[in-house]
Design a protein around this motif. Sequence first.
Motif, mmCIF file in Angstrom:
data_model
loop_
_atom_site.group_PDB
_atom_site.id
_atom_site.type_symbol
_atom_site.label_atom_id
_atom_site.label_comp_id
_atom_site.label_asym_id
_atom_site.label_seq_id
_atom_site.Cartn_x
_atom_site.Cartn_y
_atom_site.Cartn_z
ATOM 1 N N UNK A 77 69.185 49.258 32.307
ATOM 2 C CA UNK A 77 67.995 49.418 32.849
ATOM 3 C C UNK A 77 67.149 50.528 32.216
ATOM 4 N N UNK A 78 68.012 51.716 31.956
ATOM 5 C CA UNK A 78 67.096 52.590 31.143
ATOM 6 C C UNK A 78 66.507 52.196 30.044
ATOM 7 N N UNK A 79 66.893 51.341 29.200
ATOM 8 C CA UNK A 79 66.333 50.785 28.052
ATOM 9 C C UNK A 79 64.951 50.018 28.456
ATOM 10 N N UNK A 176 58.036 43.269 27.006
ATOM 11 C CA UNK A 176 59.489 43.493 26.402
ATOM 12 C C UNK A 176 60.562 44.167 27.451
ATOM 13 N N UNK A 177 59.743 45.071 27.957
ATOM 14 C CA UNK A 177 60.762 45.930 29.141
ATOM 15 C C UNK A 177 61.026 44.774 29.815
ATOM 16 N N UNK A 178 60.285 43.986 30.504
ATOM 17 C CA UNK A 178 60.780 43.035 31.571
ATOM 18 C C UNK A 178 61.838 42.075 30.850
ATOM 19 N N UNK A 179 61.525 41.685 29.670
ATOM 20 C CA UNK A 179 62.746 40.912 29.082
ATOM 21 C C UNK A 179 63.874 41.468 29.154
ATOM 22 N N UNK A 180 63.922 42.683 28.573
ATOM 23 C CA UNK A 180 65.380 43.859 28.763
ATOM 24 C C UNK A 180 65.675 43.799 30.083
ATOM 25 N N UNK A 181 64.923 43.792 31.028
ATOM 26 C CA UNK A 181 65.411 44.011 32.582
ATOM 27 C C UNK A 181 66.070 42.708 32.867
ATOM 28 N N UNK A 182 65.517 41.494 32.348
ATOM 29 C CA UNK A 182 66.097 40.068 32.686
ATOM 30 C C UNK A 182 67.502 40.166 32.412
ATOM 31 N N UNK A 183 67.867 40.959 31.117
ATOM 32 C CA UNK A 183 69.263 40.756 30.755
ATOM 33 C C UNK A 183 70.086 41.773 30.996
ATOM 34 N N UNK A 184 69.349 42.519 32.146
ATOM 35 C CA UNK A 184 70.499 43.979 32.725
ATOM 36 C C UNK A 184 71.853 43.383 33.077
ATOM 37 N N UNK A 185 71.803 42.395 33.862
ATOM 38 C CA UNK A 185 73.248 41.957 34.544
ATOM 39 C C UNK A 185 74.072 41.378 33.281
ATOM 40 N N UNK A 186 73.628 40.991 32.366
ATOM 41 C CA UNK A 186 74.392 40.440 31.091
ATOM 42 C C UNK A 186 74.908 41.855 30.493
ATOM 43 N N UNK A 187 74.112 42.739 30.225
ATOM 44 C CA UNK A 187 74.443 43.995 29.497
ATOM 45 C C UNK A 187 75.457 44.765 30.377
ATOM 46 N N UNK A 188 75.380 44.729 31.758
ATOM 47 C CA UNK A 188 76.180 45.173 32.557
ATOM 48 C C UNK A 188 77.696 44.693 32.339
ATOM 49 N N UNK A 189 77.842 43.636 32.069
ATOM 50 C CA UNK A 189 79.050 42.889 31.939
ATOM 51 C C UNK A 189 80.038 43.601 30.864
ATOM 52 N N UNK A 190 79.311 44.228 30.085
ATOM 53 C CA UNK A 190 80.143 44.997 28.839
ATOM 54 C C UNK A 190 80.610 46.306 29.389
ATOM 55 N N UNK A 191 80.254 46.971 30.460
ATOM 56 C CA UNK A 191 80.798 48.019 31.048
ATOM 57 C C UNK A 191 80.203 49.181 30.199
ATOM 58 N N UNK A 192 81.392 50.100 30.191
ATOM 59 C CA UNK A 192 81.146 51.264 29.541
ATOM 60 C C UNK A 192 81.693 51.584 28.100
ATOM 61 N N UNK A 193 82.800 50.878 27.955
ATOM 62 C CA UNK A 193 83.605 51.014 26.778
ATOM 63 C C UNK A 193 84.619 49.907 26.691
ATOM 64 N N UNK A 194 84.927 49.479 25.579
ATOM 65 C CA UNK A 194 86.054 48.725 25.315
ATOM 66 C C UNK A 194 87.542 49.141 25.734
ATOM 67 N N UNK A 195 88.242 48.127 26.016
ATOM 68 C CA UNK A 195 89.880 48.610 26.398
ATOM 69 C C UNK A 195 90.592 48.778 25.264
#
Length: 389
Positions: A77-79, A176-195
């Motif tokens: 959401x910072x984006x 565009x900020x609203x669009x990015x916010x709409x994808x917040x949950x999708x972005x969260x699914x990637x977590x912090x880093x790859x295993x």
Amino acid sequence: MAKTVNKLPNRLPYLLMGGHICVDAAQGGLAAVLPYLVLDGGLSYAAATFLVLASNIASAVIQPLFGWLGDRRARPWLMALGVALAGGGLAAIGLLKTYWLIVLAALVSGIGNAMLHPEGGRLANLVGGSDKAVSMSVFSVGGQVGFCLGPIIAVGAIQLFGLAGTLVFLVFCLPYAALLLAFNRRFLSFGLREQAAEGAQETHDRWGAFGVVLGALSVRSIVFYGVTSFVPLFMIANFAVDQSFASALITVFSLAGAVATAASGVVSHRIKIPTLMMGGFALIAVALLAFVFGNNVALCIVALMLIAVGTNIFNPPAVALSQSYLPAHLGMASGLSFGVAVAVGGIVSPLLGTVGDAIGLTPVLLLLMAFALVGLGFSVATAVIERRR
């Protein structure tokens, strides 16, 4: 043997690129607003240029902080907030009448810019899957496009509506900020880093190796800022070209750089990243030599385009490589690569200007060539690190 070209697993890098376009359009638009603030707003030259300094410093210095926050917990959401603040800060500049409030608005815009880059760079790495270099090139080209579009949008809107025309940045930044916010949950699914099980080469941070690549990226920033600052002045002084023609050369430089940035990810499939870095810096050095001693306007234009290719063809893959050295701190790696490296270029540029005032512009451009050779040294060191990896 050439690497296998993989397709991006999703279109999220293009969504991230759009956010990059928005914040860098605001940053580029600020410079275009300055003449109007002087002529119509009554600001002095020093007061007007301080706005750019305030915005750029806020953006560059704070980026590692947001990278650190993003590494502790994913905050996509910072984006969205960053895009809103970058556009909102610039929009407010045209409306405010008190100088320090205008400075505050410039700072807010710079902070918004700082919010997007670390989180955007971290996610560009993750959403790219096995094709991180291409994903980073898609994300990075947004900055090039934004810097090109920002001044055009700002000048056009101000010509139509006066200084209040800066409000145009809200027209595309807020949606565009609203669009990015709409994808917040999708972005969260990637977590912090790859295993590590998903194919990460390393599971621990290698700060020394990261520092070498960061050194190369910082040198690249010095060359970039130096070329955009002093090439127009060199052309005017040595060839007596019109000021508008000299300024247009920077547009040519930016467009050539955007093409090279867009191609960099695909090229990195064919050429190893350290080799690409070495080739880029070598091309810069040779092209700068041709630019200084070519004594021909057409040759200078060709050399300038080659410098643009050299400074951009390795940048996104090198950022992706630097991130691979800090798998536990992707956000910090992005903040340092996009923030501190850019700040180094901004700091060195005025020092080069002092050299130019004292002994002329030719020595300045030769110093940039020397910096390119330093970058070549960092690139060789990177190649050694990669061979031992």
